[in-house]
Write an enzyme that holds these catalytic residues in place. Sequence first.
Site, PDB file in Angstrom:
ATOM      1  CE1 TYR A 164      -3.464   2.420  -0.267  1.00  0.00           C
ATOM      2  CE2 TYR A 164      -4.398   1.747   1.819  1.00  0.00           C
ATOM      3  CZ  TYR A 164      -4.399   2.433   0.716  1.00  0.00           C
ATOM      4  OH  TYR A 164      -5.748   3.156   0.658  1.00  0.00           O
ATOM      5  CD  GLU A 171      -2.012   5.320  -6.354  1.00  0.00           C
ATOM      6  OE1 GLU A 171      -2.573   6.138  -5.765  1.00  0.00           O
ATOM      7  OE2 GLU A 171      -2.147   4.119  -6.222  1.00  0.00           O
TER       8      GLU A 171
END
Length: 242
Positions: A164, A171
Amino acid sequence: MASGEEDGTVEEKETNNKKRTKGTIATAWLTFYNIAMTAGWLVLAVAMVRYYLQKGTHKGLYRNIAKTLKFFQTFALLEVGHCAIGIVRTSVIVTGVQVCSRIFMVWFVTNSIRQIQNEESVILFVVVWTITEITRYSFYTFNLLNHLPYFIKWARYNMFIVMYPLGVIGELLTIHASLPYVRRSGMYSLRLPNKYNVSFDYYYFLIIVMLSYIPLFPQLYFHMLRQRRRVLHGEIVVEKDE
């Protein structure tokens, strides 16, 4: 009295039968959906490995897998619908944020700005997504079939601890890399004066998106940690009403 009781019993049986039928249809659909999504992300993983082995570089990899990635990531919008109609007991808001943020990354950042498609950060988040989704969808599939191997359950609730944050880093770095190109091109921006008398600057919008990770990431991450404690360790976790 007896007749009334019998009528009530018949109605209850019909209601229960309808619920069972709906439940069976929902389970069949969810099983098909999760098998299809597992297969799709496996195809993506194989394509990435094959490309890298043949070319020896990550450059050009995104363009090679773009169609498959866009299709399966966009197809995940159905998950918001699953939550909305109640066949999956998950928050519509949480699911919507997760799915829509990924679709935004695929369509409005990476797909729209070709100059960043060879960035290492793009490959980072795509690899993380692929590993995560293969694990997640295979977990759901085996769980629906009532044959859940422990190693898949373990992977589902442990791998995210590393994956995660890595995905978020990929991103954010990708959005950051896109900023100079967005600023120069003025893409998706609306300048004044115009007939709508409204202005919109995509450059600053992307900065706001990056800043939104500050409050959103901890909430989603700690939510998963609570789920992990409940599933793997049997702890009773009391969620605060939001």
